[in-house]
Write a protein that holds these residues in place. Sequence first.
Motif, PDB file in Angstrom:
ATOM      1  N   LEU A   1      28.167 -17.430  -7.592  1.00 18.54           N
ATOM      2  CA  LEU A   1      28.160 -18.336  -6.049  1.00 18.54           C
ATOM      3  C   LEU A   1      28.280 -19.264  -5.384  1.00 18.54           C
ATOM      4  CD1 LEU A   1      26.267 -15.199  -4.187  1.00 18.54           C
ATOM      5  CD2 LEU A   1      28.370 -15.398  -4.575  1.00 18.54           C
ATOM      6  N   ARG A   2      27.275 -20.442  -5.606  1.00 17.59           N
ATOM      7  CA  ARG A   2      26.846 -21.995  -5.558  1.00 17.59           C
ATOM      8  C   ARG A   2      28.859 -22.205  -6.210  1.00 17.59           C
ATOM      9  NH1 ARG A   2      22.867 -24.690  -3.424  1.00 17.59           N
ATOM     10  NH2 ARG A   2      21.872 -22.782  -2.810  1.00 17.59           N
ATOM     11  N   ALA A   3      28.631 -22.657  -7.451  1.00 16.31           N
ATOM     12  CA  ALA A   3      29.994 -22.362  -8.069  1.00 16.31           C
ATOM     13  C   ALA A   3      31.397 -22.546  -7.404  1.00 16.31           C
ATOM     14  CB  ALA A   3      29.627 -22.244  -9.598  1.00 16.31           C
ATOM     15  N   LEU A   4      30.981 -20.566  -6.818  1.00 14.48           N
ATOM     16  CA  LEU A   4      32.457 -20.685  -6.362  1.00 14.48           C
ATOM     17  C   LEU A   4      32.860 -21.106  -5.191  1.00 14.48           C
ATOM     18  CD1 LEU A   4      33.106 -16.957  -7.912  1.00 14.48           C
ATOM     19  CD2 LEU A   4      34.142 -18.933  -8.866  1.00 14.48           C
ATOM     20  N   PHE A   5      31.698 -21.283  -4.131  1.00 16.70           N
ATOM     21  CA  PHE A   5      31.917 -21.817  -3.204  1.00 16.70           C
ATOM     22  C   PHE A   5      31.214 -22.663  -2.107  1.00 16.70           C
ATOM     23  CE2 PHE A   5      32.345 -16.658  -3.459  1.00 16.70           C
ATOM     24  CZ  PHE A   5      34.260 -16.714  -2.963  1.00 16.70           C
ATOM     25  N   ASN A   6      30.953 -23.594  -3.644  1.00 16.94           N
ATOM     26  CA  ASN A   6      30.613 -24.734  -2.617  1.00 16.94           C
ATOM     27  C   ASN A   6      31.867 -25.828  -2.224  1.00 16.94           C
ATOM     28  OD1 ASN A   6      31.283 -27.147  -4.462  1.00 16.94           O
ATOM     29  ND2 ASN A   6      29.986 -26.027  -6.152  1.00 16.94           N
ATOM     30  N   GLU A   7      31.238 -26.413  -1.685  1.00 20.15           N
ATOM     31  CA  GLU A   7      32.320 -27.302  -0.887  1.00 20.15           C
ATOM     32  C   GLU A   7      32.643 -28.788  -1.085  1.00 20.15           C
ATOM     33  OE1 GLU A   7      33.402 -26.112   3.231  1.00 20.15           O
ATOM     34  OE2 GLU A   7      33.812 -24.480   2.753  1.00 20.15           O
ATOM     35  N   GLU A   8      31.575 -28.938  -2.299  1.00 19.26           N
ATOM     36  CA  GLU A   8      31.871 -30.756  -2.373  1.00 19.26           C
ATOM     37  C   GLU A   8      33.066 -30.971  -2.554  1.00 19.26           C
ATOM     38  OE1 GLU A   8      28.348 -32.527  -2.831  1.00 19.26           O
ATOM     39  OE2 GLU A   8      27.153 -30.987  -2.963  1.00 19.26           O
ATOM     40  N   LEU A   9      33.005 -32.536  -3.262  1.00 22.32           N
ATOM     41  CA  LEU A   9      34.674 -33.592  -3.370  1.00 22.32           C
ATOM     42  C   LEU A   9      34.732 -32.971  -4.566  1.00 22.32           C
ATOM     43  CD1 LEU A   9      33.680 -36.209  -1.884  1.00 22.32           C
ATOM     44  CD2 LEU A   9      35.198 -34.836  -0.857  1.00 22.32           C
TER      45      LEU A   9
ATOM     46  N   ARG B   1      39.035 -29.354  -3.331  1.00 21.96           N
ATOM     47  CA  ARG B   1      38.585 -28.436  -3.535  1.00 21.96           C
ATOM     48  C   ARG B   1      37.594 -29.023  -2.232  1.00 21.96           C
ATOM     49  NH1 ARG B   1      33.066 -27.768  -7.595  1.00 21.96           N
ATOM     50  NH2 ARG B   1      32.913 -30.118  -6.143  1.00 21.96           N
ATOM     51  N   SER B   2      38.578 -27.827  -1.129  1.00 21.71           N
ATOM     52  CA  SER B   2      37.600 -28.253   0.194  1.00 21.71           C
ATOM     53  C   SER B   2      37.065 -26.938   0.738  1.00 21.71           C
ATOM     54  CB  SER B   2      38.609 -28.642   0.897  1.00 21.71           C
ATOM     55  OG  SER B   2      39.895 -28.052   0.860  1.00 21.71           O
ATOM     56  N   ASP B   3      37.571 -26.095   1.957  1.00 21.91           N
ATOM     57  CA  ASP B   3      37.395 -24.938   2.661  1.00 21.91           C
ATOM     58  C   ASP B   3      37.528 -23.864   1.606  1.00 21.91           C
ATOM     59  OD1 ASP B   3      37.114 -27.093   4.607  1.00 21.91           O
ATOM     60  OD2 ASP B   3      38.534 -25.986   5.878  1.00 21.91           O
ATOM     61  N   GLY B   4      36.339 -23.366   1.065  1.00 18.29           N
ATOM     62  CA  GLY B   4      35.826 -22.261   0.874  1.00 18.29           C
ATOM     63  C   GLY B   4      35.659 -21.940  -0.806  1.00 18.29           C
TER      64      GLY B   4
ATOM     65  N   ILE C   1      31.895 -22.049   4.419  1.00 14.53           N
ATOM     66  CA  ILE C   1      32.651 -21.261   4.775  1.00 14.53           C
ATOM     67  C   ILE C   1      31.687 -20.009   4.361  1.00 14.53           C
ATOM     68  CG2 ILE C   1      34.463 -19.285   4.405  1.00 14.53           C
ATOM     69  CD1 ILE C   1      34.939 -21.634   6.200  1.00 14.53           C
ATOM     70  N   LEU C   2      31.328 -20.391   3.153  1.00  6.10           N
ATOM     71  CA  LEU C   2      30.480 -18.611   2.509  1.00  6.10           C
ATOM     72  C   LEU C   2      28.790 -18.966   3.533  1.00  6.10           C
ATOM     73  CD1 LEU C   2      29.590 -16.322   0.618  1.00  6.10           C
ATOM     74  CD2 LEU C   2      28.792 -18.362  -0.692  1.00  6.10           C
ATOM     75  N   ALA C   3      28.128 -19.783   3.850  1.00  3.72           N
ATOM     76  CA  ALA C   3      27.415 -19.957   4.265  1.00  3.72           C
ATOM     77  C   ALA C   3      27.475 -19.416   5.713  1.00  3.72           C
ATOM     78  CB  ALA C   3      26.320 -21.089   4.206  1.00  3.72           C
ATOM     79  N   GLN C   4      28.966 -19.922   6.222  1.00  2.00           N
ATOM     80  CA  GLN C   4      28.327 -18.983   8.097  1.00  2.00           C
ATOM     81  C   GLN C   4      29.510 -17.563   7.768  1.00  2.00           C
ATOM     82  OE1 GLN C   4      31.534 -22.050  10.234  1.00  2.00           O
ATOM     83  NE2 GLN C   4      31.573 -23.290   8.705  1.00  2.00           N
TER      84      GLN C   4
END
Length: 267
Positions: free
Chosen positions: A154-162, A94-97, A51-54
């Motif tokens: 930002l990556r830690a807060l917004f990545n959507e890894e499983l 942890r999914s969208d967002g 979502i952040l990338a979009q």
Amino acid sequence: MISPVSLIVTAFATLRDVRGTLTPQLDAAEADTTLVLVDLSRGKMRMGGSILAQVLDQAGGAVPDLDDAQDLVALVNAVNALRAQGLVLAYHDRSDGGLLAAAAEMAFAGHVGVALNVDMLVTEGDGVNDSRMDAGDAKNWASQVSGRREELTLRALFNEELGVVLQVRTAERDQVMQVLRAHGLAVCSHIVGKTRPGRQRHRRGPGRAAGLARCQEDLRRPAGRPAPGLGRRELEDLPAARQPRLRRYRACRCGRRPAGPGPACRA
């Protein structure tokens, strides 16, 4: 904004006792609880399609993936073991967002505040053999360190890894980590926050947060007591009804009485 096309699988199963069902709603009745993130990406934090990338009109690079299917099996077994022992109060994927969205949804559902700390998710290397760490002799430029740390945050807060976020009692945190360790998930399990019930006062932090905390403290201050020194920006953040009186206190440097008619202040 268009989300990436993904496969949706729906399944049904029978339960002997529905009272053991876990929900994302944080338990606000517990005075001291901890949030644990189980990160099945093991720190990769891939941002592709997020979502952040979009929002930023960026591709985001590599997309999240499950590199080892056995990690997912281990997670299911670990959560079932924790649930059987009554060690989990709330559960959310942890999914969208990403992590921030998951924690926010849990907080909204439970009507309880959350304090997050992602330091353990953004630490790189050891500062000696691996120069990626933001400390040690390898880092000589503050701007280099702060820029890299901002990106990692930002990556830690917004990545959507499983992964999943678990709410557990702080007193039982070590026991929870032992169960995760027994299922081979210790290396990807991190303490990322705590709940903050409404009756708990927020600690003053550095910078702007401290100023806002002082503003909130002044709103609760009786009318006859002097207000703390406030900067212009902090003063503007207060309700208009409070500003005139605070400006009078601020005009007198001693802080003991409002400025106005009367003997000159000799403080």
